[in-house]
Write a protein that holds these residues in place. Structure first.
Motif, PDB file in Angstrom:
ATOM      1  N   LEU A  64      29.202   3.866  -5.497  1.00 21.06           N
ATOM      2  CA  LEU A  64      29.565   2.455  -5.439  1.00 21.06           C
ATOM      3  C   LEU A  64      29.557   1.852  -6.843  1.00 21.06           C
ATOM      4  O   LEU A  64      30.457   1.097  -7.231  1.00 21.06           O
ATOM      5  CB  LEU A  64      28.573   1.714  -4.534  1.00 21.06           C
ATOM      6  CG  LEU A  64      29.056   0.483  -3.794  1.00 21.06           C
ATOM      7  CD1 LEU A  64      30.216   0.804  -2.870  1.00 21.06           C
ATOM      8  CD2 LEU A  64      27.912  -0.130  -2.996  1.00 21.06           C
ATOM      9  N   LEU A  65      28.537   2.212  -7.620  1.00 17.68           N
ATOM     10  CA  LEU A  65      28.451   1.721  -9.000  1.00 17.68           C
ATOM     11  C   LEU A  65      29.623   2.230  -9.833  1.00 17.68           C
ATOM     12  O   LEU A  65      30.235   1.480 -10.593  1.00 17.68           O
ATOM     13  CB  LEU A  65      27.128   2.166  -9.631  1.00 17.68           C
ATOM     14  CG  LEU A  65      25.855   1.515  -9.080  1.00 17.68           C
ATOM     15  CD1 LEU A  65      24.628   2.229  -9.620  1.00 17.68           C
ATOM     16  CD2 LEU A  65      25.806   0.039  -9.419  1.00 17.68           C
ATOM     17  N   ALA A  66      29.922   3.527  -9.689  1.00 22.16           N
ATOM     18  CA  ALA A  66      31.044   4.103 -10.453  1.00 22.16           C
ATOM     19  C   ALA A  66      32.362   3.474 -10.037  1.00 22.16           C
ATOM     20  O   ALA A  66      33.230   3.205 -10.872  1.00 22.16           O
ATOM     21  CB  ALA A  66      31.086   5.623 -10.242  1.00 22.16           C
ATOM     22  N   LEU A  67      32.527   3.224  -8.751  1.00 24.36           N
ATOM     23  CA  LEU A  67      33.757   2.610  -8.244  1.00 24.36           C
ATOM     24  C   LEU A  67      33.933   1.214  -8.808  1.00 24.36           C
ATOM     25  O   LEU A  67      35.024   0.832  -9.264  1.00 24.36           O
ATOM     26  CB  LEU A  67      33.705   2.560  -6.714  1.00 24.36           C
ATOM     27  CG  LEU A  67      34.973   2.127  -5.981  1.00 24.36           C
ATOM     28  CD1 LEU A  67      36.072   3.156  -6.176  1.00 24.36           C
ATOM     29  CD2 LEU A  67      34.686   1.941  -4.500  1.00 24.36           C
ATOM     30  N   PHE A  68      32.871   0.427  -8.803  1.00 25.47           N
ATOM     31  CA  PHE A  68      32.962  -0.939  -9.323  1.00 25.47           C
ATOM     32  C   PHE A  68      33.228  -0.948 -10.818  1.00 25.47           C
ATOM     33  O   PHE A  68      34.018  -1.739 -11.320  1.00 25.47           O
ATOM     34  CB  PHE A  68      31.683  -1.706  -9.016  1.00 25.47           C
ATOM     35  CG  PHE A  68      31.698  -3.104  -9.559  1.00 25.47           C
ATOM     36  CD1 PHE A  68      32.415  -4.097  -8.916  1.00 25.47           C
ATOM     37  CD2 PHE A  68      31.038  -3.414 -10.726  1.00 25.47           C
ATOM     38  CE1 PHE A  68      32.460  -5.377  -9.424  1.00 25.47           C
ATOM     39  CE2 PHE A  68      31.076  -4.693 -11.244  1.00 25.47           C
ATOM     40  CZ  PHE A  68      31.779  -5.680 -10.585  1.00 25.47           C
ATOM     41  N   GLU A  69      32.557  -0.038 -11.539  1.00 27.74           N
ATOM     42  CA  GLU A  69      32.714  -0.024 -12.996  1.00 27.74           C
ATOM     43  C   GLU A  69      34.157   0.256 -13.404  1.00 27.74           C
ATOM     44  O   GLU A  69      34.636  -0.253 -14.413  1.00 27.74           O
ATOM     45  CB  GLU A  69      31.780   1.018 -13.619  1.00 27.74           C
ATOM     46  CG  GLU A  69      31.857   1.037 -15.138  1.00 27.74           C
ATOM     47  CD  GLU A  69      30.737   1.860 -15.752  1.00 27.74           C
ATOM     48  OE1 GLU A  69      31.049   2.925 -16.300  1.00 27.74           O
ATOM     49  OE2 GLU A  69      29.582   1.431 -15.685  1.00 27.74           O
ATOM     50  N   SER A  70      34.869   1.072 -12.625  1.00 29.23           N
ATOM     51  CA  SER A  70      36.243   1.433 -12.990  1.00 29.23           C
ATOM     52  C   SER A  70      37.286   0.477 -12.417  1.00 29.23           C
ATOM     53  O   SER A  70      38.467   0.598 -12.732  1.00 29.23           O
ATOM     54  CB  SER A  70      36.548   2.860 -12.503  1.00 29.23           C
ATOM     55  OG  SER A  70      36.526   2.928 -11.088  1.00 29.23           O
ATOM     56  N   ALA A  71      36.858  -0.484 -11.587  1.00 28.44           N
ATOM     57  CA  ALA A  71      37.815  -1.368 -10.911  1.00 28.44           C
ATOM     58  C   ALA A  71      38.266  -2.500 -11.831  1.00 28.44           C
ATOM     59  O   ALA A  71      37.499  -3.003 -12.655  1.00 28.44           O
ATOM     60  CB  ALA A  71      37.188  -1.956  -9.648  1.00 28.44           C
ATOM     61  N   SER A  72      39.500  -2.902 -11.663  1.00 27.70           N
ATOM     62  CA  SER A  72      40.021  -4.047 -12.404  1.00 27.70           C
ATOM     63  C   SER A  72      39.527  -5.342 -11.765  1.00 27.70           C
ATOM     64  O   SER A  72      38.984  -5.352 -10.661  1.00 27.70           O
ATOM     65  CB  SER A  72      41.552  -4.030 -12.390  1.00 27.70           C
ATOM     66  OG  SER A  72      42.027  -4.241 -11.061  1.00 27.70           O
ATOM     67  N   GLU A  73      39.730  -6.445 -12.472  1.00 32.10           N
ATOM     68  CA  GLU A  73      39.333  -7.753 -11.936  1.00 32.10           C
ATOM     69  C   GLU A  73      40.055  -8.035 -10.620  1.00 32.10           C
ATOM     70  O   GLU A  73      39.456  -8.542  -9.660  1.00 32.10           O
ATOM     71  CB  GLU A  73      39.663  -8.842 -12.961  1.00 32.10           C
ATOM     72  CG  GLU A  73      39.213 -10.244 -12.571  1.00 32.10           C
ATOM     73  CD  GLU A  73      37.716 -10.444 -12.731  1.00 32.10           C
ATOM     74  OE1 GLU A  73      37.214 -11.481 -12.280  1.00 32.10           O
ATOM     75  OE2 GLU A  73      37.052  -9.556 -13.300  1.00 32.10           O
ATOM     76  N   GLU A  82      21.334   3.630 -15.454  1.00 27.04           N
ATOM     77  CA  GLU A  82      22.359   3.795 -14.420  1.00 27.04           C
ATOM     78  C   GLU A  82      23.758   3.798 -15.016  1.00 27.04           C
ATOM     79  O   GLU A  82      24.621   4.584 -14.592  1.00 27.04           O
ATOM     80  CB  GLU A  82      22.228   2.701 -13.365  1.00 27.04           C
ATOM     81  CG  GLU A  82      21.007   2.874 -12.483  1.00 27.04           C
ATOM     82  CD  GLU A  82      20.868   1.767 -11.463  1.00 27.04           C
ATOM     83  OE1 GLU A  82      20.238   2.009 -10.429  1.00 27.04           O
ATOM     84  OE2 GLU A  82      21.381   0.661 -11.716  1.00 27.04           O
ATOM     85  N   ARG A  83      24.001   2.935 -15.985  1.00 25.35           N
ATOM     86  CA  ARG A  83      25.321   2.918 -16.599  1.00 25.35           C
ATOM     87  C   ARG A  83      25.601   4.234 -17.326  1.00 25.35           C
ATOM     88  O   ARG A  83      26.714   4.736 -17.328  1.00 25.35           O
ATOM     89  CB  ARG A  83      25.457   1.736 -17.552  1.00 25.35           C
ATOM     90  CG  ARG A  83      25.563   0.397 -16.829  1.00 25.35           C
ATOM     91  CD  ARG A  83      26.054  -0.705 -17.763  1.00 25.35           C
ATOM     92  NE  ARG A  83      25.161  -0.908 -18.890  1.00 25.35           N
ATOM     93  CZ  ARG A  83      24.051  -1.649 -18.845  1.00 25.35           C
ATOM     94  NH1 ARG A  83      23.689  -2.230 -17.708  1.00 25.35           N
ATOM     95  NH2 ARG A  83      23.304  -1.802 -19.918  1.00 25.35           N
ATOM     96  N   ALA A  84      24.568   4.811 -17.935  1.00 28.13           N
ATOM     97  CA  ALA A  84      24.740   6.102 -18.599  1.00 28.13           C
ATOM     98  C   ALA A  84      25.060   7.199 -17.583  1.00 28.13           C
ATOM     99  O   ALA A  84      25.867   8.086 -17.846  1.00 28.13           O
ATOM    100  CB  ALA A  84      23.479   6.462 -19.381  1.00 28.13           C
ATOM    101  N   LEU A  85      24.455   7.103 -16.404  1.00 28.62           N
ATOM    102  CA  LEU A  85      24.649   8.129 -15.381  1.00 28.62           C
ATOM    103  C   LEU A  85      26.024   8.053 -14.714  1.00 28.62           C
ATOM    104  O   LEU A  85      26.472   9.037 -14.117  1.00 28.62           O
ATOM    105  CB  LEU A  85      23.559   8.038 -14.313  1.00 28.62           C
ATOM    106  CG  LEU A  85      22.167   8.511 -14.747  1.00 28.62           C
ATOM    107  CD1 LEU A  85      21.148   8.221 -13.653  1.00 28.62           C
ATOM    108  CD2 LEU A  85      22.177  10.002 -15.070  1.00 28.62           C
TER     109      LEU A  85
END
Length: 399
Positions: A217-226, A313-316
Motif C-alpha cells: 500500500l505504501l509503495a502503491l501510494f508513493e508511485s501514484a500521481s496526484e 519505511e521509505r527506504a524499504l
C-alpha cells in the motif's frame, strides 16, 4: 472396450441394478457401446456429435454415482468423440460440461486447453473441476482471451495469479486485480504495484483490495500521481479520510495513520521488548527480513539506526537500495543481513537488488565512516522535516 459403464435404454425409462446399487448393463446398453464403436470406426462426424450428446446426457444423469472405472470409461469415450467433431459441436459440449459439478478429468482438460476460446472459455470461467496445473498451463501457453477467461473464475490461487499478472495484458491484469476471490503472493502484489506505476486505473483497483499488505500500500501510494491519489479517495469509501490526509499532509503523517490501522503496533512492541532485554541482534533482524516480516524489520532498523520509522519505511519501498546499503554499513551489518533486507525491499517494488553483483560491490567499497556521516545527515534532515519529536523513532514509541 470394457462393459462396466451404465448406458441408457433410449426407448424405455427403466434400469436394472446390481447388488451394489449401481445401474447394471442391459442388452440395450451394450447396443449403445457397439454404436459408439461403429461411430468412431466410421469417422462419421455427424454421428459422433449425436452420440456425444447421448453420452453426455447419460453422464449428467448419474455422474454422482459412477465409480473410478466407470468415470474412466466415460473419459475415454468422450475424449475419442471430441477429437473429430466439428467446432460448433465442441462449443456446445464445452458449455454443457462447464456447468457440471463432476466431470471426467482428461476430457475436462482437453476442452479447457482447446485453442478456440469459444470452446475453452466456459470451462475456464466456470468449471469447478479444473485443477491449478491445468489453469497454469493454459495461462502460460494460450492467448490473452484464455487468460481473461481464467481471470474471471470464482476463486484463483496465488500460483495462477502469478502467471496472470505477469503475462496478461492490461485487460487481464485489471480483471485479475478486481477478482474478489483471487489470492496473491508477494510476487503477485509486487507485479501489480509495478504495473500500476503506469496505469492509474489499475492502481485504483489494487488500492481497493482490502487484504493488500501495508508495505505494498505504501509503495502503491508513493508511485501514484496526484490525480490517481484523488481517484483513491473517490473509489474507496473505507479509506476516504486516510486518502484525503494523504493528499493534504506529509508522507510521514500518513504512514503513521497506516501503521495504526495495521499490525505495526504489536510488531513494534515486540521489537522494543527485544531491545530492552538486549536481544535485538543483527541475527534477529536478519531472520525478520528473511521471513518477510516487514513491520518487525522496519521497527528493528529504526531502533538500531536511531532513525524515525517513516524514514526506514521509505527506504524499504524506495526504487533503489542505496539507502539500505548506507543503513546497513553504518550499523555494521554483514552482507548476508544486508542482502536479506534488500530482498525484502525488492518484494515491495518488484525488483531484485539483493541479487545484483553491483550492489554487493558497492556495499563492499562503502566505508563505514562515510555511511555513518550520511546517516547523521539523514537524522538532521528528518528532524527538520518533522519537527522535534513530531513522529519520533521506534525507540521512543511516539506516533
Amino acid at each position: 472396450m470394457p462393459h462396466s459403464m451404465p448406458l441408457p435404454n433410449g426407448d424405455r425409462d427403466r434400469r436394472h441394478k446390481n447388488s451394489g446399487g449401481r445401474p447394471a448393463i442391459t442388452a440395450s446398453h451394450r447396443s449403445l457401446v457397439d454404436e459408439l464403436e461403429t461411430a468412431i470406426s466410421q469417422k462419421n462426424i455427424a454421428s459422433r456429435a449425436a452420440i456425444l450428446r447421448r453420452v453426455t446426457d447419460l453422464f449428467a444423469a448419474g455422474s454422482g454415482r459412477y465409480d473410478a472405472d466407470q468415470m474412466s470409461l466415460f473419459d475415454d469415450v468422450m475424449s475419442r468423440l471430441i477429437s473429430e467433431i466439428e467446432h460448433s459441436a465442441r462449443v456446445v459440449f464445452g458449455e454443457r460440461l462447464s456447468t457440471m459439478p463432476k466431470t471426467p478429468p482428461r476430457v475436462t482438460r482437453a476442452i479447457a486447453l482447446d485453442d478456440s476460446i469459444e470452446v475453452a472459455g466456459p470451462m475456464l470461467r466456470r468449471s469447478a473441476c479444473l485443477d491449478d496445473e491445468t489453469l497454469i498451463v493454459g495461462a502460460k501457453t494460450k492467448g490473452q482471451e484464455h487468460l481473461f477467461a481464467i481471470s474471471q473464475r470464482r476463486s484463483l490461487s496465488e500460483n495462477v495469479t502469478d502467471v496472470l499478472v505477469e503475462r496478461g495484458n492490461q485487460h487481464v491484469v485489471m480483471s485479475t486485480a478486481a477478482n474478489v476471490g483471487a489470492r496473491f503472493s508477494d510476487f503477485g502484489y509486487s507485479t501489480l504495484v509495478s504495473r500500476s506505476e503506469s496505469d492509474g486505473d489499475l492502481a485504483v483497483v489494487v488500492w481497493s483490495r482490502p487484504e493488500i499488505p501495508r508495505e505494498y500500500l505504501l509503495a502503491l501510494f508513493e508511485s501514484a500521481s496526484e490525480a490517481v491519489r484523488r481517484k483513491f479517495e473517490v473509489m474507496d469509501r473505507e479509506r476516504t479520510h486516510l486518502v484525503s490526509e494523504m493528499i493534504k499532509q506529509a508522507a510521514d503523517q500518513i504512514q503513521t495513520r497506516l501503521r495504526q490501522q495495521s499490525n505495526f503496533p504489536a510488531a513494534r512492541a515486540y521489537v522494543e521488548k527485544l531491545c530492552s532485554n538486549g536481544e535485538l541482534t543483527e541475527e534477529r533482524l536478519c531472520r525478520f527480513a528473511e521471513t518477510r516480516k516487514f513491520d518487525e524489520t522496519a521497527a528493528a532498523l529504526s531502533l538500531m539506526a536511531d532513525l524515525p520509522i517513516g524514514a526506514i519505511e521509505r527506504a524499504l519501498v524506495h526504487d533503489t537500495g542505496d539507502q539500505i546499503l548506507v543503513l546497513a554499513k553504518s550499523i555494521g551489518f554483514s552482507w548476508k543481513t544486508t542482502k536479506a533486507i534488500l530482498a525484502l525491499q525488492g518484494g515491495a517494488g518488484g525488483r531484485s537488488n539483493a541479487d545484483s553483483a553491483d550492489y554487493h560491490d558497492r556495499f563492499r567499497r562503502l566505508r563505514p565512516e562515510t555511511a555513518r556521516a550520511a546517516i547523521q545527515f539523514y537524522r538532521l534532515r528528518e528532524r527538520a522535516a518533522t519537527g522535534a519529536g513530531n513522529e519520533g523513532s521506534a525507540r521512543t514509541g511516539a506516533e
